[in-house]
Enzyme design. Sequence first.
Site, PDB file in Angstrom:
ATOM      1  N   ARG A 149     -34.079 -43.504  51.590  1.00  0.00           N
ATOM      2  CA  ARG A 149     -35.099 -42.560  51.922  1.00  0.00           C
ATOM      3  C   ARG A 149     -36.442 -43.158  51.355  1.00  0.00           C
ATOM      4  O   ARG A 149     -37.721 -43.298  52.135  1.00  0.00           O
ATOM      5  CB  ARG A 149     -35.023 -41.155  51.615  1.00  0.00           C
ATOM      6  CG  ARG A 149     -34.288 -40.464  52.431  1.00  0.00           C
ATOM      7  CD  ARG A 149     -33.924 -39.178  51.904  1.00  0.00           C
ATOM      8  NE  ARG A 149     -33.298 -38.240  52.818  1.00  0.00           N
ATOM      9  CZ  ARG A 149     -32.863 -37.257  52.788  1.00  0.00           C
ATOM     10  NH1 ARG A 149     -32.780 -36.738  51.604  1.00  0.00           N
ATOM     11  NH2 ARG A 149     -32.212 -36.194  53.786  1.00  0.00           N
TER      12      ARG A 149
ATOM     13  N   PHE B 122     -40.426 -25.274  59.031  1.00  0.00           N
ATOM     14  CA  PHE B 122     -40.410 -26.584  59.472  1.00  0.00           C
ATOM     15  C   PHE B 122     -39.225 -26.529  60.530  1.00  0.00           C
ATOM     16  O   PHE B 122     -38.903 -27.648  61.291  1.00  0.00           O
ATOM     17  CB  PHE B 122     -40.327 -27.629  58.662  1.00  0.00           C
ATOM     18  CG  PHE B 122     -39.299 -27.585  57.526  1.00  0.00           C
ATOM     19  CD1 PHE B 122     -37.935 -27.686  57.977  1.00  0.00           C
ATOM     20  CD2 PHE B 122     -39.402 -26.879  56.355  1.00  0.00           C
ATOM     21  CE1 PHE B 122     -36.843 -27.726  57.093  1.00  0.00           C
ATOM     22  CE2 PHE B 122     -38.534 -26.749  55.464  1.00  0.00           C
ATOM     23  CZ  PHE B 122     -37.107 -27.097  55.889  1.00  0.00           C
TER      24      PHE B 122
ATOM     25  N   THR C 190     -35.597 -35.783  49.386  1.00  0.00           N
ATOM     26  CA  THR C 190     -35.749 -35.188  50.644  1.00  0.00           C
ATOM     27  C   THR C 190     -37.206 -35.768  51.060  1.00  0.00           C
ATOM     28  O   THR C 190     -37.450 -36.585  52.053  1.00  0.00           O
ATOM     29  CB  THR C 190     -35.916 -33.731  50.962  1.00  0.00           C
ATOM     30  OG1 THR C 190     -34.781 -32.987  50.219  1.00  0.00           O
ATOM     31  CG2 THR C 190     -36.265 -33.309  52.264  1.00  0.00           C
TER      32      THR C 190
ATOM     33  N   HIS D  46     -29.032 -37.913  56.710  1.00  0.00           N
ATOM     34  CA  HIS D  46     -28.836 -36.478  56.063  1.00  0.00           C
ATOM     35  C   HIS D  46     -27.428 -36.449  55.328  1.00  0.00           C
ATOM     36  O   HIS D  46     -26.657 -37.409  55.629  1.00  0.00           O
ATOM     37  CB  HIS D  46     -28.300 -35.564  57.420  1.00  0.00           C
ATOM     38  CG  HIS D  46     -27.809 -34.319  56.956  1.00  0.00           C
ATOM     39  ND1 HIS D  46     -28.334 -33.159  56.398  1.00  0.00           N
ATOM     40  CD2 HIS D  46     -26.420 -33.905  57.021  1.00  0.00           C
ATOM     41  CE1 HIS D  46     -27.292 -32.166  56.119  1.00  0.00           C
ATOM     42  NE2 HIS D  46     -26.190 -32.856  56.241  1.00  0.00           N
TER      43      HIS D  46
ATOM     44  N   GLU E 213     -19.710 -28.943  57.635  1.00  0.00           N
ATOM     45  CA  GLU E 213     -20.581 -29.901  58.457  1.00  0.00           C
ATOM     46  C   GLU E 213     -19.484 -30.869  59.068  1.00  0.00           C
ATOM     47  O   GLU E 213     -19.854 -31.528  60.085  1.00  0.00           O
ATOM     48  CB  GLU E 213     -21.615 -30.487  57.565  1.00  0.00           C
ATOM     49  CG  GLU E 213     -22.715 -29.752  57.205  1.00  0.00           C
ATOM     50  CD  GLU E 213     -23.732 -30.230  56.376  1.00  0.00           C
ATOM     51  OE1 GLU E 213     -24.864 -29.550  55.966  1.00  0.00           O
ATOM     52  OE2 GLU E 213     -23.632 -31.457  55.801  1.00  0.00           O
TER      53      GLU E 213
ATOM     54  N   TYR F 186     -28.472 -26.629  61.817  1.00  0.00           N
ATOM     55  CA  TYR F 186     -29.636 -26.642  60.827  1.00  0.00           C
ATOM     56  C   TYR F 186     -29.931 -25.086  61.007  1.00  0.00           C
ATOM     57  O   TYR F 186     -30.955 -24.706  60.183  1.00  0.00           O
ATOM     58  CB  TYR F 186     -31.025 -27.307  61.251  1.00  0.00           C
ATOM     59  CG  TYR F 186     -30.892 -28.752  60.530  1.00  0.00           C
ATOM     60  CD1 TYR F 186     -30.594 -28.865  59.223  1.00  0.00           C
ATOM     61  CD2 TYR F 186     -31.050 -29.675  61.309  1.00  0.00           C
ATOM     62  CE1 TYR F 186     -30.765 -30.310  58.733  1.00  0.00           C
ATOM     63  CE2 TYR F 186     -30.804 -31.148  61.013  1.00  0.00           C
ATOM     64  CZ  TYR F 186     -30.829 -31.438  59.499  1.00  0.00           C
ATOM     65  OH  TYR F 186     -30.680 -32.565  59.160  1.00  0.00           O
TER      66      TYR F 186
ATOM     67  N   LYS G 227     -30.084 -40.380  61.037  1.00  0.00           N
ATOM     68  CA  LYS G 227     -31.014 -39.628  62.014  1.00  0.00           C
ATOM     69  C   LYS G 227     -31.739 -40.347  63.125  1.00  0.00           C
ATOM     70  O   LYS G 227     -31.680 -41.470  62.833  1.00  0.00           O
ATOM     71  CB  LYS G 227     -32.126 -38.793  61.136  1.00  0.00           C
ATOM     72  CG  LYS G 227     -31.233 -37.536  60.204  1.00  0.00           C
ATOM     73  CD  LYS G 227     -32.397 -37.036  59.261  1.00  0.00           C
ATOM     74  CE  LYS G 227     -31.988 -35.850  58.614  1.00  0.00           C
ATOM     75  NZ  LYS G 227     -32.960 -35.281  57.799  1.00  0.00           N
TER      76      LYS G 227
ATOM     77  N   ASN H 168     -36.556 -38.623  57.686  1.00  0.00           N
ATOM     78  CA  ASN H 168     -36.205 -39.280  56.454  1.00  0.00           C
ATOM     79  C   ASN H 168     -35.023 -39.758  56.726  1.00  0.00           C
ATOM     80  O   ASN H 168     -34.211 -39.960  55.737  1.00  0.00           O
ATOM     81  CB  ASN H 168     -36.349 -38.186  55.313  1.00  0.00           C
ATOM     82  CG  ASN H 168     -35.277 -36.934  55.745  1.00  0.00           C
ATOM     83  OD1 ASN H 168     -34.829 -36.923  56.538  1.00  0.00           O
ATOM     84  ND2 ASN H 168     -35.395 -36.231  54.644  1.00  0.00           N
TER      85      ASN H 168
ATOM     86  N   ARG I   3     -25.673 -38.500  48.028  1.00  0.00           N
ATOM     87  CA  ARG I   3     -27.184 -37.824  47.852  1.00  0.00           C
ATOM     88  C   ARG I   3     -27.864 -38.924  47.016  1.00  0.00           C
ATOM     89  O   ARG I   3     -29.262 -39.009  47.368  1.00  0.00           O
ATOM     90  CB  ARG I   3     -26.971 -36.425  47.395  1.00  0.00           C
ATOM     91  CG  ARG I   3     -26.321 -35.639  48.197  1.00  0.00           C
ATOM     92  CD  ARG I   3     -26.856 -34.305  48.886  1.00  0.00           C
ATOM     93  NE  ARG I   3     -28.075 -33.923  48.435  1.00  0.00           N
ATOM     94  CZ  ARG I   3     -28.883 -33.309  49.356  1.00  0.00           C
ATOM     95  NH1 ARG I   3     -28.715 -33.094  50.672  1.00  0.00           N
ATOM     96  NH2 ARG I   3     -30.084 -33.018  49.057  1.00  0.00           N
TER      97      ARG I   3
HETATM   98  P1  GDP Z   1     -32.151 -32.613  52.587  1.00  0.00           P
HETATM   99  O1  GDP Z   1     -30.911 -31.937  52.251  1.00  0.00           O
HETATM  100  O2  GDP Z   1     -32.681 -33.647  51.625  1.00  0.00           O
HETATM  101  O3  GDP Z   1     -31.916 -33.291  54.082  1.00  0.00           O
HETATM  102  O4  GDP Z   1     -33.151 -31.545  52.818  1.00  0.00           O
HETATM  103  P2  GDP Z   1     -33.191 -29.891  53.454  1.00  0.00           P
HETATM  104  O5  GDP Z   1     -31.903 -29.545  53.462  1.00  0.00           O
HETATM  105  O6  GDP Z   1     -34.143 -29.252  52.237  1.00  0.00           O
HETATM  106  O7  GDP Z   1     -33.960 -30.117  54.433  1.00  0.00           O
HETATM  107  C1  GDP Z   1     -33.300 -30.679  55.878  1.00  0.00           C
HETATM  108  C2  GDP Z   1     -34.370 -31.537  56.421  1.00  0.00           C
HETATM  109  O8  GDP Z   1     -35.303 -30.752  56.922  1.00  0.00           O
HETATM  110  C3  GDP Z   1     -34.807 -32.650  55.620  1.00  0.00           C
HETATM  111  O9  GDP Z   1     -33.974 -33.667  55.551  1.00  0.00           O
HETATM  112  C4  GDP Z   1     -36.211 -33.057  56.619  1.00  0.00           C
HETATM  113  O10 GDP Z   1     -35.431 -33.973  57.575  1.00  0.00           O
HETATM  114  C5  GDP Z   1     -36.453 -31.500  57.015  1.00  0.00           C
HETATM  115  N1  GDP Z   1     -37.547 -30.979  55.889  1.00  0.00           N
HETATM  116  C6  GDP Z   1     -37.091 -30.653  54.860  1.00  0.00           C
HETATM  117  N2  GDP Z   1     -38.397 -30.064  54.179  1.00  0.00           N
HETATM  118  C7  GDP Z   1     -39.149 -30.216  54.919  1.00  0.00           C
HETATM  119  C8  GDP Z   1     -40.702 -29.830  55.207  1.00  0.00           C
HETATM  120  O11 GDP Z   1     -41.300 -29.417  54.007  1.00  0.00           O
HETATM  121  N3  GDP Z   1     -41.369 -30.337  56.350  1.00  0.00           N
HETATM  122  C9  GDP Z   1     -40.871 -30.850  57.368  1.00  0.00           C
HETATM  123  N4  GDP Z   1     -41.558 -31.088  58.404  1.00  0.00           N
HETATM  124  N5  GDP Z   1     -39.572 -31.248  57.444  1.00  0.00           N
HETATM  125  C10 GDP Z   1     -38.703 -30.793  56.232  1.00  0.00           C
END
Ligand code: GDP
Length: 143
Positions: free
Chosen positions: A104, A59, A93, A117, A128, A51, A11, A114, A87
């Site tokens: 991370r 968010f 996350t 992805h 994807e 996304y 990212k 973070n 992962r």
């Molecule tokens: P991942 O699969 O671990 O990347 O997590 P998710 O699919 O749940 O979320 C996608 C991305 O959204 C994450 O990698 C973060 O960059 C962002 N994100 C997830 N949860 C939060 C949150 O609670 N707050 C904010 N600001 N960003 C979030």
Amino acid sequence: MTIERTLSIIKPDGVQKNLIGEVYRRFEQAGLKVIAARMLHLSTAQAEAFYAVHRERPFYRDLVNYMTTGPVIAQVLEGENAIEAHRRIMGATDPKKADPGTIRRDFAASIEENVVHGSDAAETARQEISFFFAQADICPRTR
Ligand code: GDP
């Protein structure tokens, strides 16, 4: 044991922190092979589409903004159980909840910024990968 493919992104914060080589080193050390790679600066429309599954989340707008702040590197990784293996290398996350030694935990500034992805399941991996790569862009290893 299944050979899988998964979509990985370094990212904008990961690229900014000059972590491309460090992240690739961790993939390669774990036996994952890069079979396609591409650097690009996502447009707002591209980040929104990528996304879209999160569009109802509070968010979402911040996430789209963050993902368009700088270039990213997208890659296809191939290997045994690649989706889960990738992962595990990334970590949870939220970096505060990520295991020691994960990308991370070691490098992420926050739950949003973070660094990486990774696809979370076989079907999302297929979707994807095709978001970033045409079939002709993928280079299965021949040696
Ligand atoms: P991942 O699969 O671990 O990347 O997590 P998710 O699919 O749940 O979320 C996608 C991305 O959204 C994450 O990698 C973060 O960059 C962002 N994100 C997830 N949860 C939060 C949150 O609670 N707050 C904010 N600001 N960003 C979030």
